[in-house]
Motif scaffolding. Sequence first.
Motif, PDB file in Angstrom:
ATOM      1  N   ILE A  39       0.876  -1.174   0.000  1.00  0.00           N
ATOM      2  CA  ILE A  39       0.000   0.000   0.000  1.00  0.00           C
ATOM      3  C   ILE A  39       0.911   1.220   0.000  1.00  0.00           C
ATOM      4  CG2 ILE A  39      -1.803   1.247   1.286  1.00  0.00           C
ATOM      5  CD1 ILE A  39      -2.822  -1.489   0.406  1.00  0.00           C
ATOM      6  N   PHE A  40       1.019   1.884  -1.145  1.00  0.00           N
ATOM      7  CA  PHE A  40       1.853   3.086  -1.244  1.00  0.00           C
ATOM      8  C   PHE A  40       1.007   4.295  -0.872  1.00  0.00           C
ATOM      9  CE2 PHE A  40       4.128   0.186  -4.040  1.00  0.00           C
ATOM     10  CZ  PHE A  40       5.440   0.418  -3.662  1.00  0.00           C
ATOM     11  N   THR A  41       1.543   5.105   0.051  1.00  0.00           N
ATOM     12  CA  THR A  41       0.756   6.235   0.525  1.00  0.00           C
ATOM     13  C   THR A  41       1.631   7.452   0.802  1.00  0.00           C
ATOM     14  OG1 THR A  41      -0.918   6.884   2.153  1.00  0.00           O
ATOM     15  CG2 THR A  41       0.771   5.339   2.919  1.00  0.00           C
ATOM     16  N   ASP A  42       1.083   8.464   1.495  1.00  0.00           N
ATOM     17  CA  ASP A  42       1.849   9.699   1.704  1.00  0.00           C
ATOM     18  C   ASP A  42       2.623   9.709   3.016  1.00  0.00           C
ATOM     19  OD1 ASP A  42      -0.263   9.931   3.419  1.00  0.00           O
ATOM     20  OD2 ASP A  42      -1.054  11.791   2.604  1.00  0.00           O
ATOM     21  N   VAL A  43       2.637   8.592   3.736  1.00  0.00           N
ATOM     22  CA  VAL A  43       3.516   8.451   4.907  1.00  0.00           C
ATOM     23  C   VAL A  43       4.413   7.232   4.668  1.00  0.00           C
ATOM     24  CG1 VAL A  43       2.266   9.580   6.802  1.00  0.00           C
ATOM     25  CG2 VAL A  43       1.544   7.313   6.050  1.00  0.00           C
ATOM     26  N   THR A  44       5.493   7.115   5.447  1.00  0.00           N
ATOM     27  CA  THR A  44       6.449   6.035   5.161  1.00  0.00           C
ATOM     28  C   THR A  44       6.024   4.682   5.741  1.00  0.00           C
ATOM     29  OG1 THR A  44       7.697   6.798   7.074  1.00  0.00           O
ATOM     30  CG2 THR A  44       8.478   7.526   4.901  1.00  0.00           C
ATOM     31  N   GLY A  45       4.925   4.649   6.476  1.00  0.00           N
ATOM     32  CA  GLY A  45       4.470   3.378   7.038  1.00  0.00           C
ATOM     33  C   GLY A  45       3.407   3.623   8.084  1.00  0.00           C
ATOM     34  N   VAL A  46       3.183   2.599   8.905  1.00  0.00           N
ATOM     35  CA  VAL A  46       2.238   2.753  10.023  1.00  0.00           C
ATOM     36  C   VAL A  46       3.024   3.328  11.199  1.00  0.00           C
ATOM     37  CG1 VAL A  46       0.693   1.557  11.611  1.00  0.00           C
ATOM     38  CG2 VAL A  46       0.865   0.784   9.226  1.00  0.00           C
ATOM     39  N   TYR A  47       2.501   4.369  11.778  1.00  0.00           N
ATOM     40  CA  TYR A  47       3.151   5.031  12.908  1.00  0.00           C
ATOM     41  C   TYR A  47       2.424   4.685  14.207  1.00  0.00           C
ATOM     42  CZ  TYR A  47       6.156   7.976   9.987  1.00  0.00           C
ATOM     43  OH  TYR A  47       7.126   8.426   9.137  1.00  0.00           O
ATOM     44  N   THR A  48       3.072   5.024  15.324  1.00  0.00           N
ATOM     45  CA  THR A  48       2.455   4.785  16.636  1.00  0.00           C
ATOM     46  C   THR A  48       1.150   5.570  16.785  1.00  0.00           C
ATOM     47  OG1 THR A  48       3.940   6.493  17.417  1.00  0.00           O
ATOM     48  CG2 THR A  48       4.564   4.207  17.900  1.00  0.00           C
ATOM     49  N   SER A  49       1.035   6.672  16.030  1.00  0.00           N
ATOM     50  CA  SER A  49      -0.217   7.418  15.961  1.00  0.00           C
ATOM     51  C   SER A  49      -0.160   8.264  14.690  1.00  0.00           C
ATOM     52  CB  SER A  49      -0.378   8.306  17.201  1.00  0.00           C
ATOM     53  OG  SER A  49      -1.684   8.863  17.184  1.00  0.00           O
TER      54      SER A  49
END
Length: 416
Positions: A171-181
Amino acid sequence: MTTIVQKFGGTSVGDTDKIKRVAKRIKERMDQGDRVVTVVSAMGKSTDKLVELADEITDAPDPREMDMLLTTGEQVTISLVVMALKELGVDAVSLTGWQAGITTEEVHQDARITDIDTSTLEGHLNDGKAVLVAGFQGVSEDGNITTLGRGGSDTTAVALAAALEAESCSIFTDVTGVYTSDPRFVKKARQLGSISYDEMLELAHLGAGVLHPRAVEFAKNYNVKLVVRSSMENVEGTIVEEEATMEQNLTVRGLAFEKNMTKVTLERLPNHYDTMSNLFKLLADEGINVDIIIQQMTSDHGVNVSFSIDSSHLGKALDLIHNARETLCYSEVRQESSLSKVSIVGSGMISNPGVAADMFKVLADEEVAIKMVSTSEIAVSAVVPEADMIRASEALHTHFGLDEKEQEKIELAKQA
Ligand code: ADP
Ligand code: ASP
Ligand code: MG
């Protein structure tokens, strides 16, 4: 040959330059000899713009026509990406959801995928083509075009990955991954290397918009290797998998929040067996989703019932409740809006009593009023005033050791 599925979200295909960049990325994978299926969202905020157009015409758009309208957004993107690929000399084909064989239930705006017939897709892949599939759409058995709910392109991608038994789904998106929040609001949020399906599912359900909850559900049920990564930078993303390695043994892995909640309270309902079923059936029949429910006995043997709903449903809910006053027999109805839900999530909670108590202490120290509470095995949620949502989230983020700095401290303490 390896089959891969990848998905690019709205911002990642926001203009024609970005679309050309996506085409280049697809070409790179094709050049490696992979079979590549790419799901795309509508460009930028174009789905929101389509919703606004409908709002200019009516307060209550027909759900079937709304789906007809919204699915056009993704179709713009698939055709443009294919044009860009052809410019690069790559043979490619675009498919709408129904052309890609995606069947859904006969529900508009929030349909579930019921079946995927991959024969057309397989045919194109076997012909060596890059396949572009329009996200978030399908067709019902009756031939009506449906959508999977806002953010549903993730679900299209993961469902296709499961049906094609793809090696992975990125899943390419506008953040580098899943963050803590959500890093847009919680400044000290940091990226996770991996997260378990269950924790991600809980976070997604509790408001972490980075993945559509049903996409995570699909990934878990079909064991799809799911990776969330940046469409702009070539850096490692976050792997969503069965058992994520516990970083520093933290009880809480992430924190999510949701705005636009309203608490409705009905006072002194009769203490009958069918009181609760009458009230909640009334709301369910009109498609009003209720989140937290609290029931309390009153000193005169009646019951008070509070529940939370999305604020956009308040008008409808109050109309229903007022119209049913005779049957429900309540004495008063009250409402409190501008609320939000802040939730902490982590599978380590199962074996750690006192996490909820800790959370309430942090909120008390911050003088944040707690309006409602709910818990699951791996999450605790508190409904708080919307104005306090970010402050409460940041305080909890720090307390539960999720801040960047806190991590360094834990690391140092371990080494000492
Ligand atoms: P796309 O258009 O690519 O589908 P979304 O806007 O749906 O992108 O999802 C990405 C956004 O999700 C990020 O910009 C971020 O603000 C938000 N988000 C919410 N919670 C998280 C989280 N825990 N980790 C990363 N991003 C999050
Ligand atoms: N375009 C749709 C939306 O904005 C679906 C998606 O992007 O996943 O919700
Ligand atoms: Mg999204």
